[in-house]
Design a protein around this motif. Structure first.
Motif, PDB file in Angstrom:
ATOM      1  N   THR A  72       0.858  -1.302  -0.105  1.00 49.27           N
ATOM      2  CA  THR A  72      -0.107   0.199   0.039  1.00 49.27           C
ATOM      3  C   THR A  72       0.727   1.222   0.005  1.00 49.27           C
ATOM      4  O   THR A  72       1.927   1.340   0.797  1.00 49.27           O
ATOM      5  N   LEU A  73       0.416   2.196  -0.591  1.00 49.56           N
ATOM      6  CA  LEU A  73       1.219   3.641  -0.925  1.00 49.56           C
ATOM      7  C   LEU A  73       0.269   4.703  -0.731  1.00 49.56           C
ATOM      8  O   LEU A  73      -0.997   4.459  -1.113  1.00 49.56           O
ATOM      9  N   PHE A  74       1.025   5.678  -0.169  1.00 52.77           N
ATOM     10  CA  PHE A  74       0.174   7.081  -0.099  1.00 52.77           C
ATOM     11  C   PHE A  74       1.194   8.278  -0.175  1.00 52.77           C
ATOM     12  O   PHE A  74       2.174   7.855   0.359  1.00 52.77           O
ATOM     13  N   SER A  75       0.661   9.350  -0.510  1.00 55.94           N
ATOM     14  CA  SER A  75       1.515  10.344  -0.951  1.00 55.94           C
ATOM     15  C   SER A  75       1.193  11.588   0.130  1.00 55.94           C
ATOM     16  O   SER A  75       0.106  11.952   0.290  1.00 55.94           O
ATOM     17  N   THR A  76       2.255  12.050   0.644  1.00 52.59           N
ATOM     18  CA  THR A  76       2.230  13.225   1.442  1.00 52.59           C
ATOM     19  C   THR A  76       3.500  14.389   1.049  1.00 52.59           C
ATOM     20  O   THR A  76       4.414  14.074   0.462  1.00 52.59           O
ATOM     21  N   GLU A  77       3.317  15.417   1.887  1.00 57.11           N
ATOM     22  CA  GLU A  77       4.441  16.298   1.965  1.00 57.11           C
ATOM     23  C   GLU A  77       4.991  16.714   3.263  1.00 57.11           C
ATOM     24  O   GLU A  77       4.157  16.295   4.236  1.00 57.11           O
ATOM     25  N   CYS A  78       5.849  17.434   3.482  1.00 53.96           N
ATOM     26  CA  CYS A  78       6.254  17.848   4.865  1.00 53.96           C
ATOM     27  C   CYS A  78       5.582  19.060   5.417  1.00 53.96           C
ATOM     28  O   CYS A  78       6.246  19.955   5.581  1.00 53.96           O
ATOM     29  N   THR A  79       4.481  18.697   5.913  1.00 57.98           N
ATOM     30  CA  THR A  79       3.706  19.790   6.318  1.00 57.98           C
ATOM     31  C   THR A  79       2.891  19.329   7.556  1.00 57.98           C
ATOM     32  O   THR A  79       2.763  18.181   7.557  1.00 57.98           O
ATOM     33  N   PRO A  80       2.308  20.107   8.681  1.00 56.71           N
ATOM     34  CA  PRO A  80       1.641  19.594   9.662  1.00 56.71           C
ATOM     35  C   PRO A  80       0.154  19.022   8.890  1.00 56.71           C
ATOM     36  O   PRO A  80      -0.426  18.135   9.710  1.00 56.71           O
ATOM     37  N   TYR A  81      -0.145  19.447   7.954  1.00 55.91           N
ATOM     38  CA  TYR A  81      -1.349  19.116   7.619  1.00 55.91           C
ATOM     39  C   TYR A  81      -1.436  17.450   7.024  1.00 55.91           C
ATOM     40  O   TYR A  81      -2.362  16.723   7.335  1.00 55.91           O
TER      41      TYR A  81
ATOM     42  N   TRP B  42      -7.833  22.691   9.285  1.00 49.25           N
ATOM     43  CA  TRP B  42      -6.867  22.252   9.952  1.00 49.25           C
ATOM     44  C   TRP B  42      -5.398  22.218   9.456  1.00 49.25           C
ATOM     45  O   TRP B  42      -4.699  21.467   9.516  1.00 49.25           O
ATOM     46  N   ARG B  43      -5.421  22.928   8.317  1.00 54.09           N
ATOM     47  CA  ARG B  43      -4.077  23.070   7.361  1.00 54.09           C
ATOM     48  C   ARG B  43      -3.001  23.353   8.217  1.00 54.09           C
ATOM     49  O   ARG B  43      -1.932  22.828   8.040  1.00 54.09           O
ATOM     50  N   ASN B  44      -2.929  24.400   8.889  1.00 53.88           N
ATOM     51  CA  ASN B  44      -1.645  24.860   9.682  1.00 53.88           C
ATOM     52  C   ASN B  44      -1.611  24.370  10.991  1.00 53.88           C
ATOM     53  O   ASN B  44      -0.958  25.262  11.780  1.00 53.88           O
ATOM     54  N   VAL B  45      -2.441  23.789  11.562  1.00 50.85           N
ATOM     55  CA  VAL B  45      -2.530  23.374  13.165  1.00 50.85           C
ATOM     56  C   VAL B  45      -1.671  22.314  13.322  1.00 50.85           C
ATOM     57  O   VAL B  45      -1.946  20.983  12.543  1.00 50.85           O
ATOM     58  N   ASP B  46      -0.528  22.148  14.299  1.00 47.70           N
ATOM     59  CA  ASP B  46       0.200  21.216  14.492  1.00 47.70           C
ATOM     60  C   ASP B  46      -0.483  20.560  15.466  1.00 47.70           C
ATOM     61  O   ASP B  46       0.006  20.505  16.538  1.00 47.70           O
ATOM     62  N   LEU B  47      -1.160  19.209  14.993  1.00 46.16           N
ATOM     63  CA  LEU B  47      -1.677  18.435  16.121  1.00 46.16           C
ATOM     64  C   LEU B  47      -0.796  17.189  16.218  1.00 46.16           C
ATOM     65  O   LEU B  47      -1.173  16.578  17.457  1.00 46.16           O
ATOM     66  N   VAL B  48       0.169  17.112  15.958  1.00 48.51           N
ATOM     67  CA  VAL B  48       1.324  15.966  15.818  1.00 48.51           C
ATOM     68  C   VAL B  48       2.138  16.081  16.969  1.00 48.51           C
ATOM     69  O   VAL B  48       2.498  15.081  17.594  1.00 48.51           O
ATOM     70  N   ASN B  49       2.747  17.232  17.054  1.00 51.74           N
ATOM     71  CA  ASN B  49       3.887  17.485  17.817  1.00 51.74           C
ATOM     72  C   ASN B  49       3.377  18.421  19.030  1.00 51.74           C
ATOM     73  O   ASN B  49       4.379  18.536  19.975  1.00 51.74           O
ATOM     74  N   LYS B  50       2.223  18.562  19.190  1.00 52.01           N
ATOM     75  CA  LYS B  50       1.688  19.287  20.431  1.00 52.01           C
ATOM     76  C   LYS B  50       1.022  18.322  21.120  1.00 52.01           C
ATOM     77  O   LYS B  50       0.156  17.695  20.856  1.00 52.01           O
TER      78      LYS B  50
END
Length: 834
Positions: free
Chosen positions: A403-412, A663-671
């Motif tokens: 399985t593959l999925f594509s992302t970028e280096c952003t909090p989104y 929620w494009r600019n909200v860092d939910l992962v590191n907070k």
């Protein structure tokens, strides 16, 4: 220090003394320039050369200009043969340092005495770690049949590029990295290697991605084509081995023990990561005592990864960076640096355990298997017209899936990744999953989410390298193509998802009737929530758009979202997907909504048309299934067990709603403990009809799954007691960040009248408490200011009454003023920095 150097000398003597005399004379070569970047790579490679007990000498081909040599410090890092620099081509003036590799080999053959006394040559890159002896005669090399590693992205061997640059395109092999060949073959090849490199480099008209496979289209891999075309020109056919060399970050196949690591791509272990590009100007070789950041210890990695196969890959990552650091420790000692202070990590690098872990590796029978033998066996067993037959055959239930999925280096994309990975683990999906992470080099330096998923790093094409067009959606086909060209997989079927998906069950080719020549996908024919006037989605399949961009418009399917495709089809299709995406995106004259179905007429769905037109070009007719995917907020078909939520659109239950764009600019992962507003309980679903109730229950399930994924993620991060954390300020956004065109477009597309997903409303009682608290804070602040004023007035009046002031008082006054000035300066510095 003397004792430590003695140990180093004895260690080197043991290694050299224990190496058996090879039956043939062998020489190892690698090419570098006069830069810090190549110096630390040299230290790592030469150290691993000794550890692996590679027989024969090793020579560094050092390409430097006269100006560079004046300040160069690394002449003693390795046995060196100096080569005139061709980075700036003496005839064309073209800046292309990669040409120094063939130029250096030609110079060595012509001027080195060593070249007169050798039978076999192994050619490596500087960014490699040797794990065991590389003996050409053992790995299958013969005179006239060199052995090389597989570089599948050299697609120019299959198209017009090879026809233009060699008389024997049928002999062109997609190889590089590891080269092991007889000296007579190298003598015949080297001049042609250099000549063809110059030829391809000057052929700027054919640098395009769809011709070379280089996603940057800059001609940077001209040297690789120079090698392949040169070998074809002199009639050299390679034995291609895809098992001997591995990139750290990849997982070796079962039974394979790679004897060479090529750390050309970033790799990670847990929260630790390493990228060679992050150390381009690093003078770590000359900075006594400094090493690359230490990775986790083996015991820690064993605790974090229960899968034995993945653990093998992580141990290779550790071995790579630890070998580099061990080489730096020995090099610093050789330079006469002071003995470093004791540390747990230094102790580990000198330990028997690490020595045992990194002892020379031997070849396994599986490691010696050549790629061409697999192809020949497959063809021998395959009946004629196999594709027509297989398209109608049921697939084996034990077919391997990836399985593959594509992302970028952003909090989104990071919180989407957390959600998808959590659901993947629960879904029962067979096989492995890989995140295709497209980042610029600058983004990657700041990126914190390396450990969120098994990751394949991909150069970003958000800003197109040729046109400058900002179109991040192109990263999806570009990343799939990059993965196919850089990863050897044994999976027969590939499942491609989007990051904004939640898996609810397995997606298998046998259940949905996928086969070679017959991919499966989900319908993209209507989306009434986005497109007005009931316009059909991807209507370009029915009009002039398809006629302009595919030879087979009748084969155009309106599909997307979830894709299940046989690996053979994907290998043929991926480059077309990328090429057609670029083609449609560039066709601005046909962005109109009456042509594309996109009411915003922005060309934003070019990637979707790229997929449909590319598939049509190959006449890949899809099985279109309505039972795989659903958008939360849509009414489900009765009795259908959907396997995927695609939360690409705003959905709501009562007063609660969710829109991913909020929620494009909200860092939910590191907070720590950040999450989305909790959805309602299932009992609060709309009860007016069964359709409405089932719709709401699916929406609630999607919201709860996302929050559960975040909760488990924060637990793994050891965030502590959630009751002690201050709730995340979800309204705070980095105002200094310039919104990307993608952000502006999607936010304007998906604007709604209710943005409750982006705001956490305080209950009435909490709001009143907050107001009272604010009132008392203002009162206390005002009282403090007034009290301070009264005290200062009293002091000033008292001082006026004094007639004499001692030296001590003056001194204290000067000291007080100086301190006040220092604080002011410090405060000003802080404000300027912020």
């Amino acid at each position: 220090m003397a004792g430590f150097l003695a140990v180093v000398v004895v260690f080197s003597f043991i290694i050299v003394g224990s190496t058996q005399e090879p039956p043939y004379r062998i020489h190892t070569l690698f090419s570098v320039e006069c830069q810090n970047y190549f110096d630390w790579q040299t230290v790592g490679l030469v150290h691993s050369f000794r550890k692996a007990r590679q027989p024969g000498p090793i020579t560094r081909l050092l390409s430097c200009t006269d100006e560079e040599k004046k300040s160069y410090r690394g002449m003693d890092l390795a046995p060196t043969f100096e080569v005139p620099s061709m980075s700036r081509h003496p005839r064309t003036g073209d800046w292309y340092p990669a040409i120094n590799k063939p130029a250096g080999v030609v110079h060595w053959l012509k001027h080195s005495k060593d070249a007169q006394n050798v039978d076999w040559v192994v050619i490596l890159d500087a960014d490699m770690i040797i794990r065991g002896p590389i003996l050409p005669w053992d790995i299958g090399a013969e005179k006239g049949r060199p052995v090389a590693a597989y570089y599948g992205y050299l697609v120019g061997c299959d198209n017009i590029l090879a026809k233009l640059h060699t008389k024997h395109p049928e002999l062109c092999d997609k190889v590089g990295g590891l080269l092991a060949m007889h000296i007579d073959d190298l003598r015949a090849l080297a001049p042609m290697w250099l000549s063809k490199t110059e030829e391809v480099r000057e052929d700027t008209a054919h640098w395009a991605t769809n011709i070379t496979g280089d996603i940057y289209g800059k001609g940077w891999i001209s040297e690789m084509y120079g090698y392949s075309f040169g070998a074809a020109e002199v009639g050299l056919r390679h034995k291609i081995n895809d098992n001997l060399m591995i990139y750290p970050g990849y997982i070796p196949r079962a039974g394979i023990e790679p004897i060479l690591m090529h750390y050309g791509l970033p790799f990670s272990v847990g929260n630790w990561s390493f990228s060679k590009l992050g150390h381009h100007e690093d003078d770590i070789v000359y900075d006594c005592g400094r090493l690359f950041p230490e990775p986790p210890y083996p015991r820690e990695v064993i605790a974090m990864e229960p899968d034995e196969n993945k653990l093998r890959g992580l141990f290779l990552n550790l071995e790579c960076i630890n070998t580099l650091n061990q080489g730096l420790v020995l090099q610093h000692a050789a330079f006469g640096c002071p003995k470093p202070k004791w540390s747990k990590y230094l102790s580990f690098l000198k330990s028997k355990n690490f020595s045992k872990m990194t002892q020379p590796k031997g070849l396994t029978p599986q490691s010696l298997q050549m790629m061409e033998s697999h192809v020949e066996e497959h063809k021998a067993d395959e009946p004629e017209h196999v594709e027509e037959h297989k398209a109608d055959e049921p697939e084996n239930l034990h077919t391997k899936i990836h399985t593959l999925f594509s992302t970028e280096c952003t909090p989104y994309f990071d919180w989407q990744t957390v959600g998808l990975m959590h659901s993947f683990r629960l879904s029962g999906q067979p096989g492995n999953i890989t995140r295709l992470l497209s980042c610029t080099e600058e983004d990657l330096k700041q990126y914190k989410g390396h450990d969120l998923a098994p990751t394949h790093y991909v150069p970003s094409m958000s800003r197109h390298p040729l046109t400058g067009d900002w179109y991040p959606a192109i990263n999806k086909p570009a990343a799939v193509l990059h993965w196919l060209n850089h990863v050897q997989t044994d999976a027969e079927f590939i499942v491609i998802l989007d990051a904004d998906m939640i898996m609810r069950g397995p997606i298998t080719p046998w259940e949905f009737k996928a086969a070679r020549g017959r991919p499966v996908s989900t319908p993209y024919d209507k989306s009434d929530a986005i497109f007005l006037n009931n316009l059909s989605y991807l209507i370009g399949c029915d009009n002039e758009l398809a006629k302009l961009h595919t030879s087979h418009p009748e084969a155009c399917d309106k599909v997307g979202g979830v894709i299940i495709m046989h690996i053979d089809d994907l290998r043929k299709f991926a480059l077309l997907w990328l090429h057609k995406t670029e083609e449609v995106r560039a066709d601005t004259a046909h962005y109109g909504k009456n042509i594309t179905g996109d009411i915003y007429e922005s060309g934003w769905i070019s990637e979707m048309y790229g997929y449909s037109f590319g598939a049509a070009e190959l006449k890949l007719h899809h099985v279109i299934s309505h039972k795989i995917m659903i958008y939360p907020g849509y009414v489900p078909e009765p009795g259908v067990k959907y396997r995927v939520f695609h939360y690409g659109l705003d959905f709501r239950v009562g007063n609660w709603s969710f829109d991913k764009a909020d929620w494009r600019n909200v860092d939910l992962v590191n907070k720590c403990w950040a999450k989305f507003p909790d959805p309602p309980e299932p009992s609060e679903a709309d009860q007016t009809s069964d359709d409405a109730q089932q719709r709401d229950l699916l929406s609630i399930e999607c919201g709860k799954t996302l929050n559960e994924a975040l909760r488990l993620h924060h637990e793994r991060r050891k965030c502590g007691d959630p009751t002690s954390e201050i709730p995340p300020d979800l309204e705070t956004v980095d105002e200094g960040t310039t919104a990307r065109k993608f952000d502006q477009l999607e936010e304007s597309n998906l604007v709604t009248t209710n943005n409750s997903a982006s705001v956490v409303d305080l209950p009435e009682e909490s709001s009143q408490t907050f107001l009272h608290f604010r009132f008392w804070m203002i009162f206390l602040w005002a009282s403090s200011v007034l009290g301070f004023g009264v005290v200062m007035t009293v002091i000033v009046r008292g001082r006026k009454g004094q007639k004499k002031r001692g030296k001590g008082v003056k001194s204290r006054k000067r000291s007080s003023q100086s301190g006040f000035r220092d604080v002011n300066d410090q405060d000003r510095t802080i404000r300027e920095a912020s």
